[in-house]
Design an enzyme around this catalytic site. Sequence first.
Site, mmCIF file in Angstrom:
data_model
loop_
_atom_site.group_PDB
_atom_site.id
_atom_site.type_symbol
_atom_site.label_atom_id
_atom_site.label_comp_id
_atom_site.label_asym_id
_atom_site.label_seq_id
_atom_site.Cartn_x
_atom_site.Cartn_y
_atom_site.Cartn_z
ATOM 1 N N ARG A 1 -14.295 7.824 11.761
ATOM 2 C CA ARG A 1 -14.720 7.082 12.961
ATOM 3 C C ARG A 1 -15.475 7.981 13.944
ATOM 4 O O ARG A 1 -16.449 7.557 14.572
ATOM 5 C CB ARG A 1 -13.509 6.460 13.656
ATOM 6 C CG ARG A 1 -12.915 5.306 12.886
ATOM 7 C CD ARG A 1 -11.616 4.829 13.505
ATOM 8 N NE ARG A 1 -11.074 3.710 12.756
ATOM 9 C CZ ARG A 1 -9.881 3.190 12.963
ATOM 10 N NH1 ARG A 1 -9.081 3.703 13.897
ATOM 11 N NH2 ARG A 1 -9.455 2.166 12.250
ATOM 12 N N LYS B 1 -0.269 -8.493 1.750
ATOM 13 C CA LYS B 1 -0.297 -9.865 2.276
ATOM 14 C C LYS B 1 -1.504 -10.664 1.803
ATOM 15 O O LYS B 1 -2.644 -10.302 2.066
ATOM 16 C CB LYS B 1 -0.279 -9.833 3.808
ATOM 17 C CG LYS B 1 1.062 -9.477 4.395
ATOM 18 C CD LYS B 1 1.060 -9.684 5.883
ATOM 19 C CE LYS B 1 2.448 -9.502 6.466
ATOM 20 N NZ LYS B 1 2.468 -9.738 7.909
ATOM 21 N N GLY C 1 -7.599 1.368 5.723
ATOM 22 C CA GLY C 1 -7.034 2.714 5.716
ATOM 23 C C GLY C 1 -6.467 3.154 4.379
ATOM 24 O O GLY C 1 -6.686 4.277 3.934
ATOM 25 N N GLY D 1 -8.795 -4.378 10.089
ATOM 26 C CA GLY D 1 -8.640 -5.739 10.615
ATOM 27 C C GLY D 1 -9.963 -6.351 11.052
ATOM 28 O O GLY D 1 -10.228 -7.529 10.797
#
Length: 402
Positions: A38, A201, A359, A382
Amino acid sequence: MKNIKTINDFNFKNKTALIRVDFNVPINNAYQITDDTRISYSIPTIQKIISEKGKIVLLSHFGRPKGIPSKILSLKFLIPFLYKKFKLSVNFCENCIGESVEKKVSNLKNGEILLLENLRFHKEEEEENENFAFNLSKLGNIYVNDAFSVSHRFHSSITILPKFFKKKCIGFLMEKEIQFLNKFLSGKVKKPITILLGGAKVSSKIKIIENFIKFANYILIGGGMAYPFIKINGGKIGNSIFEKNKKIEKTIIKILDKYHKKNGTLFFPKDVIVADSFKNTANTKIVPINSIPYGWMGLDLGPNSIKYFCNIIEKSKTIFWNGPMGVFEFHNFSLGTRSIAKAITNATKKGAFSLVGGGDSIASLKMEGCEKKISYLSTGGGAMLESLKNKMLPGIKAIIHK
């Protein structure tokens, strides 16, 4: 992208750029950064402004202090690292709002950089607080959002702060992320297109499957995400992870009936390594994915699945990957994820375009030392998933000039 201004639309000479970055980087116990992606991706934006003799004020969060200042979550540890990265000295301010901060900003000279303290030391940052955003707005002339990874958050520095600026834009990092993700969503990429989705998920990625299934050639579903599909399709999954959600179950049935039976785009593991407990030293065996015995849980791809998935990746021209194929943090269940990382790297070497985000996926690439051999690493987990649901992120919406 038409209505979104970028930093190329402004000249920063004698201006103070208030840049929202995401320097919430992973660190070890010695405060050494374990993944600086980042920060590295933010360098072109900072260099452009410095080269035009602008001034820079950096805004970021770090960790989850919940509005309580904490030495262990201070951004101060970044100063020596940023100095090495930017090849420029970076000043630090012990707060992010208030008179002392405004004074430090007013004393900035052209070409200087000031990093402010953790935004989340103020609970107002996570509350879309107008007053907090207004106080931040006093610190610059041009607002720049270069924090893609938090642009799905409804936070003061992301959605409210831009309202106080006539001049606002996105940085180069944000621009790249939007361009690559839009490219994928358009389906206008080289075929065959392969999408790999893993992780625990299914609820966070079901909408992405619905979007991609219309144009992708192969959607490979592994990790914990595979088991709801297998169970709903009549298979036995033992004690494997299964997210109970009636709405999601209905969507899975719709996907299997409406799309999968029609064009056979979805691909699942053939065999899995199962364990009798959730630990690295558990007893294991290899079984077909739809015949997992009671008391056993699937924790990694089996050898046939690895070969099956890697063969598909090998013939792909465009590849997107998010989410591990098993419990890769346990060494004994990491082979599936690591094999996928290698296969994507090899396909990229042969000319395929690869986009990897999240990640865990990036961590597995790093395990294999091949993170720099991928076409593009997305900085957002996300935020990337929200974008791929065909949603405009709140942070992008706040920049649009009407």
